[in-house]
Design a protein around this motif. Sequence first.
Motif, PDB file in Angstrom:
ATOM      1  N   ASP A  62       0.825  -1.214   0.000  1.00 13.11           N
ATOM      2  CA  ASP A  62       0.000   0.000   0.000  1.00 13.11           C
ATOM      3  C   ASP A  62       0.857   1.261   0.000  1.00 13.11           C
ATOM      4  OD1 ASP A  62      -2.363  -1.458  -0.018  1.00 13.11           O
ATOM      5  OD2 ASP A  62      -2.512  -1.507   2.164  1.00 13.11           O
ATOM      6  N   ALA A  63       1.901   1.268   0.817  1.00  9.65           N
ATOM      7  CA  ALA A  63       2.778   2.435   0.880  1.00  9.65           C
ATOM      8  C   ALA A  63       3.524   2.628  -0.432  1.00  9.65           C
ATOM      9  CB  ALA A  63       3.759   2.287   2.038  1.00  9.65           C
ATOM     10  N   LEU A  64       3.956   1.532  -1.056  1.00 13.77           N
ATOM     11  CA  LEU A  64       4.636   1.641  -2.344  1.00 13.77           C
ATOM     12  C   LEU A  64       3.698   2.175  -3.416  1.00 13.77           C
ATOM     13  CD1 LEU A  64       6.838  -1.583  -2.406  1.00 13.77           C
ATOM     14  CD2 LEU A  64       7.655   0.742  -2.801  1.00 13.77           C
ATOM     15  N   ALA A 220      12.623  -2.157  -3.956  1.00 14.62           N
ATOM     16  CA  ALA A 220      11.654  -1.077  -3.734  1.00 14.62           C
ATOM     17  C   ALA A 220      11.878   0.074  -4.708  1.00 14.62           C
ATOM     18  CB  ALA A 220      11.751  -0.584  -2.293  1.00 14.62           C
ATOM     19  N   LEU A 221      13.145   0.420  -4.949  1.00 12.31           N
ATOM     20  CA  LEU A 221      13.427   1.506  -5.888  1.00 12.31           C
ATOM     21  C   LEU A 221      13.055   1.103  -7.314  1.00 12.31           C
ATOM     22  CD1 LEU A 221      16.830   2.894  -4.551  1.00 12.31           C
ATOM     23  CD2 LEU A 221      14.499   3.618  -4.003  1.00 12.31           C
ATOM     24  N   ASN A 222      13.286  -0.157  -7.680  1.00 21.38           N
ATOM     25  CA  ASN A 222      12.848  -0.653  -8.987  1.00 21.38           C
ATOM     26  C   ASN A 222      11.351  -0.434  -9.158  1.00 21.38           C
ATOM     27  OD1 ASN A 222      15.373  -1.581  -9.707  1.00 21.38           O
ATOM     28  ND2 ASN A 222      14.933  -3.727  -9.249  1.00 21.38           N
ATOM     29  N   ILE A 223      10.593  -0.804  -8.135  1.00 19.55           N
ATOM     30  CA  ILE A 223       9.129  -0.697  -8.198  1.00 19.55           C
ATOM     31  C   ILE A 223       8.701   0.761  -8.261  1.00 19.55           C
ATOM     32  CG2 ILE A 223       6.999  -1.119  -6.903  1.00 19.55           C
ATOM     33  CD1 ILE A 223       8.393  -3.674  -5.800  1.00 19.55           C
ATOM     34  N   LEU A 224       9.322   1.606  -7.435  1.00 21.23           N
ATOM     35  CA  LEU A 224       8.934   3.012  -7.395  1.00 21.23           C
ATOM     36  C   LEU A 224       9.205   3.717  -8.723  1.00 21.23           C
ATOM     37  CD1 LEU A 224       8.031   5.621  -6.048  1.00 21.23           C
ATOM     38  CD2 LEU A 224      10.303   5.815  -5.013  1.00 21.23           C
ATOM     39  N   SER A 225      10.427   3.593  -9.229  1.00 27.44           N
ATOM     40  CA  SER A 225      10.757   4.323 -10.455  1.00 27.44           C
ATOM     41  C   SER A 225      10.027   3.753 -11.671  1.00 27.44           C
ATOM     42  CB  SER A 225      12.270   4.321 -10.699  1.00 27.44           C
ATOM     43  OG  SER A 225      12.774   3.010 -10.797  1.00 27.44           O
ATOM     44  N   THR A 226       9.977   2.424 -11.781  1.00 21.69           N
ATOM     45  CA  THR A 226       9.297   1.823 -12.935  1.00 21.69           C
ATOM     46  C   THR A 226       7.800   2.087 -12.875  1.00 21.69           C
ATOM     47  OG1 THR A 226      10.983   0.094 -13.007  1.00 21.69           O
ATOM     48  CG2 THR A 226       8.955  -0.298 -14.253  1.00 21.69           C
TER      49      THR A 226
END
Length: 318
Positions: A62-64, A220-226
């Motif tokens: 949820d936060a992501l 997490a960074l992969n998910i956020l930026s992509t």
Amino acid sequence: MSAGQSSDAPQNSLTLSTRGHLLTEQVNPASDRLDQLSALELVDLFNQEDQRTLEAIAANRDALAEAIERTARALRHGGRLFYVGAGTSGRLGVLDAAECPPTFCTPPALVQGIIAGGESALVRSSEDKEDRAEDGATAIAQAQVTATDVVVGITAGGTTPFVHGALAAARQRGATTIFLACVPESQVAADVDINLRLLVGPEILAGSTRLKAGTVTKMALNILSTGTMVQLGKVYGNRMVDVAVTNQKLQDRALRMLQDLTHLGRDAAALLLENSQRRVKLALLMHWTGVDAAQGDRLLQDHQGQLRAAIAAHQPPS
């Protein structure tokens, strides 16, 4: 509150002797015989422990998702995304930022990595640079962060003063702030908009947060930026249609995308790519609607770079 201070100063003032209670500093009982394991047993243990990274990501879904939505909204309105960290955390932020221009054809200023100690810290240990909150605040000031920007503070153990100083300064400027740490809020609090607590437990090698903590941070960074770039229209289906065609590998990828999606032969796909200034998204729009490059550009601009919306809005001449 001054730019170099954080509302959670007591937690971030932990002395070297009191940081041992942090989740990332504890001893992992599963690896208490680490120095006696065979190579195969080492591999199996790493594999077993790395499963916790998947669980940590799932617990933060949820936060992501909120982080993706808020970041995409900010970038859509002219904002930028900053990653701030020290040591491994800083290097991972710089890496993710550096991958955005070739993958999504973004300008280098759109996603930026700020690491304590500057560029030299990317290849040389500069862990002492993380202890100055005022340096983090200065980095935010030098980047001229505004209320339209998003600042992600990355610190596995949660206590890095450089990161907290940067987040406090960013918050003071009205930016959206995101905290990414591998310790629970009960151990280290943070006054931010979104809290990502990626709890992977103690490391196999006690305190070596380049391991599970580093892995889950990269995930997490992969998910956020992509995820952000998907929402900005940088993707069609699961294809990176905004890829920057800057070398032979990427040219081949672009041609294969065009061939797959348009069913053109390679020569025709190459001509289409050249006629679209080597921009795959524009090439697809031109092929599917019959517009020229200038018309296609206007269509994409009118629809915030969203290829599907541009196609749907196009009215072919009668």
